[in-house]
Design a protein around this motif. Structure first.
Motif, short mmCIF file in Angstrom:
data_model
loop_
_atom_site.label_atom_id
_atom_site.label_comp_id
_atom_site.label_asym_id
_atom_site.label_seq_id
_atom_site.Cartn_x
_atom_site.Cartn_y
_atom_site.Cartn_z
N PHE A 1 0.84 -1.20 0.00
CA PHE A 1 0.00 0.00 0.00
C PHE A 1 0.87 1.26 0.00
CE2 PHE A 1 -2.72 -3.30 1.73
CZ PHE A 1 -3.93 -3.06 1.10
N GLN A 2 1.94 1.22 0.77
CA GLN A 2 2.83 2.38 0.83
C GLN A 2 3.48 2.65 -0.52
OE1 GLN A 2 5.16 0.78 4.05
NE2 GLN A 2 4.10 1.99 5.61
N ASN A 3 3.84 1.60 -1.24
CA ASN A 3 4.43 1.78 -2.57
C ASN A 3 3.42 2.33 -3.57
OD1 ASN A 3 6.94 0.85 -1.78
ND2 ASN A 3 6.55 -1.26 -2.38
N VAL A 4 2.18 1.85 -3.48
CA VAL A 4 1.13 2.35 -4.38
C VAL A 4 0.84 3.82 -4.09
CG1 VAL A 4 -1.31 2.14 -5.03
CG2 VAL A 4 0.08 0.08 -4.75
N ILE A 5 0.76 4.18 -2.82
CA ILE A 5 0.53 5.58 -2.44
C ILE A 5 1.65 6.46 -2.97
CG2 ILE A 5 0.44 7.18 -0.49
CD1 ILE A 5 -0.90 4.86 1.11
N LYS A 6 2.89 6.02 -2.78
CA LYS A 6 4.04 6.81 -3.23
C LYS A 6 4.06 6.96 -4.74
CE LYS A 6 9.09 7.01 -2.95
NZ LYS A 6 10.32 6.33 -2.43
#
Length: 311
Positions: free
Chosen positions: A130-135
């Motif tokens: 999720f953090q990678n998608v948000i970034k």
């Protein structure tokens, strides 16, 4: 009797959180330009779940004045809306064993919708995904629109992870469409698809759907108008049972771990419950490959309801 006791036990898992929800029922009514699909009491206050038939978005209201109506009258009242269009379309896909339901939208759209399944698992949520998608999408889309299909058993065992996801919504990182994925997500690796998942003998579809909706509401989630069959497996009988509840079965044409490719208008499927890391790795590889297209908004993430209402 065995399955009744199973559901009784599973219901007790949420005794504390579900304690104030009572008289939960399928209930159709018109409220202004919206459709009521559920009715219940929470701490003595009558609550309703409504869907906007144009945007396909849902919300909860309380103490409104409505009169119950038959489903045939619902169709007549909302027949020209995207919601009834999609519901009628779904009726022609109820014969497929696997991946029945909406699988993609208009292929001329730039981008796709990302759906993330949270089936029962002993492993923690893959928060880094999720953090990678948000970034990756924060420059072009924030909050990032995602669809999460969730099970009651996962919620019961992963309260910290669920709270983390809700916090990502609260701070504006994510805009999540919460999809009912059944309460137990029954699965037996020894059984064939024709007698597995929700097709396993003795499964109570109504309980699987409605108990999970109550668990979602008790955890502060607003159930969407969609339902995803575990394993994407169904038959005409249970598919039609879900339709009769006013829900739209949601399939996928791009289950990445099974080698399916993303196209414009795709409904992409990955699992972030720790059980299928291949799909996450493939998606993140595509994020890196399409970094320029994301920044120039040629590769967009679509909110699932916006994607389908434009079909």
């Amino acid at each position: 009797m065995k399955y009744f006791l199973t559901f009784l036990f599973l219901g007790l898992l949420f005794t504390r959180s579900l304690a104030q929800i009572s008289q939960y029922e399928v209930f159709f009514a018109q409220y202004q330009n919206e459709l009521v699909i559920r009715k219940w009491k929470d701490a003595g206050i009558t609550q309703y779940l409504l869907v906007n038939p144009e945007s396909l978005k849902t919300r909860v209201l309380n103490n409104i004045e409505v009169q119950s109506m038959e489903w045939s009258n619902v169709i007549n009242a909302f027949e020209k809306t995207p919601y009834i269009h999609d519901w009628q379309f779904e009726k022609h896909r109820d014969y497929e064993l696997q991946d029945a339901g909406i699988t993609k939208a208009d292929s001329t759209l730039k981008g796709f919708s990302l759906t993330i399944d949270l089936c029962p698992s002993s492993k923690p949520l893959t928060r880094s995904f999720f953090q990678n998608v948000i970034k990756s999408f924060e420059i072009s889309e924030r909050p990032v629109p995602l669809t999460i299909t969730i099970t009651g058993v996962w919620m019961q065992k992963h309260q910290d992870d669920l709270n983390w996801l809700r916090q990502q919504e609260k701070v504006g990182n994510l805009r999540i469409t919460w999809v009912n994925h059944s309460y137990t997500h029954r699965y037996d690796p020894k059984l064939s698809l024709t007698n597995n998942f929700l097709l396993e003998h003795g499964t109570n579809i109504l309980s699987e759907v409605l108990l999970n909706e109550q668990a979602m509401l008790s955890n502060g989630l607003v159930p969407s108008i969609y339902f995803r069959f575990p394993g994407l497996v169904s038959d005409k009988s249970i598919f039609d049972e879900v339709l009769a509840l006013g829900l739209l079965p949601l399939g996928s044409d791009a289950w990445l771990a099974k080698g399916e490719s993303i196209r414009n208008g795709s409904v992409v499927l990955v699992h972030a419950n720790g059980n299928e890391p291949l799909g996450l790795a493939l998606f993140q590889k595509m994020l890196r490959k399409n970094e320029g297209n994301i920044k120039s908004k040629k590769w967009l993430l679509w909110d699932i309801s916006n994607l389908l209402s434009k079909e």
